[in-house]
Enzyme design. Sequence first.
Site, PDB file in Angstrom:
ATOM      1  N   GLU A 269       0.879  -1.176   0.000  1.00 45.24           N
ATOM      2  CA  GLU A 269       0.000   0.000   0.000  1.00 45.24           C
ATOM      3  C   GLU A 269       0.911   1.219   0.000  1.00 45.24           C
ATOM      4  O   GLU A 269       1.735   1.385   0.895  1.00 45.24           O
ATOM      5  CB  GLU A 269      -0.903   0.009   1.232  1.00 45.24           C
ATOM      6  CG  GLU A 269      -1.959   1.099   1.138  1.00 45.24           C
ATOM      7  CD  GLU A 269      -2.376   1.687   2.475  1.00 45.24           C
ATOM      8  OE1 GLU A 269      -3.463   2.274   2.528  1.00 45.24           O
ATOM      9  OE2 GLU A 269      -1.610   1.599   3.454  1.00 45.24           O
ATOM     10  N   HIS A 342     -11.448  -0.479   3.263  1.00 44.87           N
ATOM     11  CA  HIS A 342     -11.937  -0.044   4.578  1.00 44.87           C
ATOM     12  C   HIS A 342     -11.626   1.426   4.868  1.00 44.87           C
ATOM     13  O   HIS A 342     -12.033   1.931   5.905  1.00 44.87           O
ATOM     14  CB  HIS A 342     -11.306  -0.935   5.658  1.00 44.87           C
ATOM     15  CG  HIS A 342      -9.824  -0.775   5.722  1.00 44.87           C
ATOM     16  ND1 HIS A 342      -8.995  -1.185   4.699  1.00 44.87           N
ATOM     17  CD2 HIS A 342      -9.018  -0.213   6.662  1.00 44.87           C
ATOM     18  CE1 HIS A 342      -7.749  -0.890   5.006  1.00 44.87           C
ATOM     19  NE2 HIS A 342      -7.729  -0.302   6.185  1.00 44.87           N
TER      20      HIS A 342
END
Length: 566
Positions: A269, A342
């Site tokens: 990420e 999320h």
Amino acid sequence: MGWTVEDAPWWTRAVVYQVYPRSFADSDGDGVGDLRGITAHVDHLADLGVGAVWLSPVYASPQVDNGYDISDYDDIDPVFGTMADFDELVGALHDRGIRLVMDLVVNHTSDEHPWFASSRASREDRRRDWYVWRPARAGHEPGTPGAEPTNWGSFFGGPTWTYDEGTGEYYLHLFASSQPDLNWENPQVRAEVYAMMNRWVDRGVDGFRMDVVNLISKDQSFGDGPVRADGLGDGSAYYVSGPRIHEFLAQMHQEVFAGRDGVFLTVGEMPGVTVEQARVFTDPARREVDMVFDFEHMGLDRGPGGKFDVRTLRLTDLKATLGRWQTGLADVGWTSLYWDNHDQPRICSRWGDGTPASAKALATVLHLHRGTPYVYQGEELGMTNAGLTSLDDYQDIESLNYAAAALAQGTDEAQVLASLAAMGRDNARTPMQWDASEHAGFTTGTPWLPVNPNHTTINVAAQRDDPHSVLSHYRRLVTLRREDATVALGRFDMLLGDDEHVYAFTRTLADDRLLVVANLTAKARQVDLGEDLTAATLVLTTHPGTVLDGPVLHLRGWEAVVVRLA
Ligand code: TEU
């Protein structure tokens, strides 16, 4: 020329499903999802056909940032269950041919991690240097406003430095003050992290999603950054893809994956990563990571004020950005494809209009790109934003910190609530909608975050056997990637780049050509592609009854089609 059908790793043909354990399924009625809840629902994942699950953190944690603040990397948080529950989940997934990718959060730990307790105990502690400690700015009284070592602002608001009275220095935290950054310059820290990763791989996990991993290497000059809208400095030049990042990732690969049998999945990420950098990070010859999560497309609907300064997306911007990533990684490297996770609002509400039709059209566009698609729990149902209307309902630390700061600066509450309703992270964190019963079948207790009232119509039970449901459409997209080499590996060419309503492109592998056309508006559109479609075959459509005759496609609102050109 990139992967070929012969040498392409499994993750080029697979879709990854993200489970946010807190909100997936609760087996013990405490209102919080858990590992046994996930195990009870693995058949939903098998039915969807996904190749791997990315599990958001289940490690021991005070849960200040819902598990992204870890206090023990080798244990399961009791709220999620036990190590035996974890092993059972891995077994249940592997029995169904589904791999498990763990979240790896090693830019920072929790401030309750024993390493940090020892590091802050004294300047002489053997772990002092495991975190990033700096004295106050020269000429300033330590602990007073403006005395922070640099002017950097954190991702969650406020300075990135917190003063420790006991030892008279500041520690760095790019996120919350309860998430101190590890000092990756220290070789013992790196060795501890690799050893911990090895223990999880030995336990049977198939890879890692690496949280903000391009932030682990800090430029040791620690200077000030340009001042941002909130008055704090942007320090990103000192820590986004810092000086030693490639060295650290290559070392991690060497120490954890090299020499092991099996093909693992590593996805970094990487906020702020450019496509040129991603090409380096994911060049298979360099052995750093397999793919990245970039944020460029996620920033297209915000203004200069940052994440909560909400703007309308221009489709041409989205096409320019995604198109640039497709061509930038065409020959070397790979990337991941995502709309939801999320941390993001729900795509169906964000760039769709909340309808199942818009969910299907957006899914079609994403899943027909080249890369590994990620589906976040509930996305496959067309779940929508949370619709929270009171600050009391919000749980997320980023949202609460933002609200407190904005209200203190005089922004009116209605404005703050509107920004949170559009962009807040709790939008994606409401419980998974399994059925129409009370609490959506998520829990028998009181859910930690309100269940969306639309669970009475948007839920797994209602969609599973309906061939026209969003879920059935996602199932077809997952199957298509597994079975169709052109979908997985074909070259990407954007069409109609200037069109604000229609997203169109082709995918080409040798002489096989797929055409993807999606009307991303609610209004009917005619699209002239200058190519006779009469002899083309329909591969996939969102609306039954698509007619292929001549060069003009008549698309209904939110209609998306995939055709194989003759
Ligand atoms: O997120 C990193 C990140 O840069 C953002 O998406 C961030 O969460 C925020 O929304 C920026 O506005 C990762 C995790 O995915 C996130 O859940 C964690 O809170 C964060 O790192 C810290 O570990």
